[in-house]
Design a protein around this motif. Structure first.
Motif, short mmCIF file in Angstrom:
data_model
loop_
_atom_site.label_atom_id
_atom_site.label_comp_id
_atom_site.label_asym_id
_atom_site.label_seq_id
_atom_site.Cartn_x
_atom_site.Cartn_y
_atom_site.Cartn_z
N MET A 102 32.59 135.81 74.12
CA MET A 102 32.68 136.28 72.76
C MET A 102 33.91 135.69 72.07
SD MET A 102 31.84 138.68 70.37
CE MET A 102 32.69 139.50 69.07
N PHE A 103 35.07 135.75 72.76
CA PHE A 103 36.31 135.24 72.18
C PHE A 103 36.22 133.75 71.90
CE2 PHE A 103 40.82 133.92 72.45
CZ PHE A 103 41.27 134.67 71.39
N LYS A 104 35.64 132.98 72.85
CA LYS A 104 35.50 131.55 72.65
C LYS A 104 34.56 131.26 71.49
CE LYS A 104 34.41 127.21 75.02
NZ LYS A 104 34.85 126.50 73.88
N THR A 105 33.47 132.03 71.37
CA THR A 105 32.53 131.84 70.28
C THR A 105 33.22 132.09 68.94
OG1 THR A 105 30.74 132.55 71.70
CG2 THR A 105 30.30 132.55 69.36
N LEU A 106 34.01 133.15 68.85
CA LEU A 106 34.74 133.43 67.62
C LEU A 106 35.73 132.31 67.32
CD1 LEU A 106 35.41 135.34 65.30
CD2 LEU A 106 37.07 136.41 66.79
N LYS A 107 36.43 131.83 68.36
CA LYS A 107 37.38 130.73 68.17
C LYS A 107 36.66 129.50 67.62
CE LYS A 107 40.68 127.72 70.54
NZ LYS A 107 40.55 126.75 69.50
N ASP A 108 35.52 129.16 68.21
CA ASP A 108 34.76 128.00 67.73
C ASP A 108 34.32 128.20 66.29
OD1 ASP A 108 35.06 126.88 70.23
OD2 ASP A 108 33.04 127.43 70.92
N LEU A 109 33.86 129.41 65.97
CA LEU A 109 33.42 129.68 64.61
C LEU A 109 34.58 129.56 63.63
CD1 LEU A 109 31.32 130.63 62.56
CD2 LEU A 109 31.91 132.96 63.17
N LEU A 110 35.73 130.15 63.97
CA LEU A 110 36.87 130.10 63.06
C LEU A 110 37.43 128.69 62.94
CD1 LEU A 110 38.63 133.46 63.88
CD2 LEU A 110 37.35 132.88 61.85
N THR A 161 34.93 133.46 56.49
CA THR A 161 35.71 132.64 55.57
C THR A 161 36.58 133.53 54.68
OG1 THR A 161 33.96 130.97 55.57
CG2 THR A 161 35.57 130.84 53.80
N LEU A 162 36.03 134.64 54.20
CA LEU A 162 36.81 135.59 53.41
C LEU A 162 37.94 136.19 54.23
CD1 LEU A 162 34.06 137.52 51.41
CD2 LEU A 162 35.88 136.09 50.47
N GLN A 163 37.66 136.50 55.49
CA GLN A 163 38.68 137.05 56.37
C GLN A 163 39.84 136.06 56.53
OE1 GLN A 163 36.42 137.84 59.90
NE2 GLN A 163 35.52 139.72 59.09
N LEU A 164 39.49 134.80 56.74
CA LEU A 164 40.53 133.79 56.91
C LEU A 164 41.33 133.60 55.62
CD1 LEU A 164 41.96 131.67 58.61
CD2 LEU A 164 40.17 130.04 57.96
N ALA A 165 40.66 133.54 54.49
CA ALA A 165 41.36 133.35 53.21
C ALA A 165 42.33 134.51 52.96
CB ALA A 165 40.35 133.24 52.07
N LEU A 172 48.63 142.64 60.45
CA LEU A 172 47.54 143.08 61.33
C LEU A 172 46.94 144.39 60.85
CD1 LEU A 172 48.98 142.17 64.85
CD2 LEU A 172 47.01 141.12 63.70
N MET A 173 47.79 145.32 60.41
CA MET A 173 47.31 146.61 59.92
C MET A 173 46.44 146.42 58.66
SD MET A 173 49.52 149.99 58.92
CE MET A 173 50.20 149.26 57.43
N ALA A 174 46.88 145.56 57.76
CA ALA A 174 46.11 145.31 56.54
C ALA A 174 44.76 144.68 56.86
CB ALA A 174 46.91 144.40 55.60
N LEU A 196 37.25 144.29 62.82
CA LEU A 196 37.47 143.30 63.86
C LEU A 196 38.12 143.96 65.08
CD1 LEU A 196 38.95 140.40 61.69
CD2 LEU A 196 36.64 140.54 62.61
N THR A 197 37.84 143.42 66.25
CA THR A 197 38.49 143.91 67.46
C THR A 197 39.93 143.41 67.48
OG1 THR A 197 37.94 141.97 68.80
CG2 THR A 197 36.29 143.76 68.72
N ASP A 198 40.73 143.95 68.37
CA ASP A 198 42.13 143.52 68.48
C ASP A 198 42.22 142.03 68.82
OD1 ASP A 198 43.07 146.01 67.82
OD2 ASP A 198 43.50 146.61 69.88
N ASP A 199 41.35 141.56 69.73
CA ASP A 199 41.35 140.13 70.07
C ASP A 199 40.98 139.27 68.88
OD1 ASP A 199 42.13 140.54 72.69
OD2 ASP A 199 40.09 140.38 73.52
#
Length: 160
Positions: free
Chosen positions: A1-9, A31-35, A59-61, A68-71
């Protein structure tokens, strides 16, 4: 899951400037999360002394805004730092938020930016400049900007 999210991001970082409303819903959300994360990180980076309280506030914001999970939050923060270091302007981030966020959502982003700035009990001039510039690019009125600043300042005083 973490690797998939990393690849997506990682893919999103490369394609952020080309973000359109034709994107699949999940990709558009990431994309909105990253922006959003990049704009918060920019406030943190504007202060010459990186403070753990500012990082925790970012992180709190993000946790409050996105499910999203902590990871996932940690990775989003790392990606936002990397993206912010290579960004040459705020327009590609604010343009996306202007397309997708309502006015109250944009005001909450500005308020979160102020919360990051107030996290270390000191507003650096560069932090003020970044927030002011982003607020203008998000078409947040002066009154909305001041209201967001005062709410963030009050929250900081309550926590302190």
């Amino acid at each position: 899951m973490f690797k998939t999210l990393k690849d997506l991001l990682d893919t999103l970082t490369a394609n952020l400037a080309a973000a359109t409303s034709a994107q699949p819903a999940q990709t558009a959300e990431h994309t909105l999360q990253l922006a959003t994360a990049v704009l918060l990180v920019e406030v943190m980076r504007a202060d010459p002394s990186l403070d753990e309280a500012e990082r925790d506030t970012v992180l709190m914001a993000l946790r409050g805004k996105f499910a999203l999970t902590d990871d996932e939050l940690q990775h989003l923060l790392e990606l936002a730092h990397e993206t912010a270091r290579t960004a040459y302007d705020y327009q590609r981030f604010t343009g996306l938020l202007n397309e997708r966020f309502t006015q109250p959502q944009k005001i909450r982003v500005v308020e979160a930016m102020w919360q990051v700035a107030y996290a270390d009990d000191h507003i650096h001039a560069h932090e003020h400049h970044v927030i002011s510039k982003v607020a203008g690019l998000l078409h947040v009125t002066h009154g909305e900007y001041i209201g967001a600043k005062l709410r963030a300042q009050e929250a900081a005083q309550t926590q302190g």
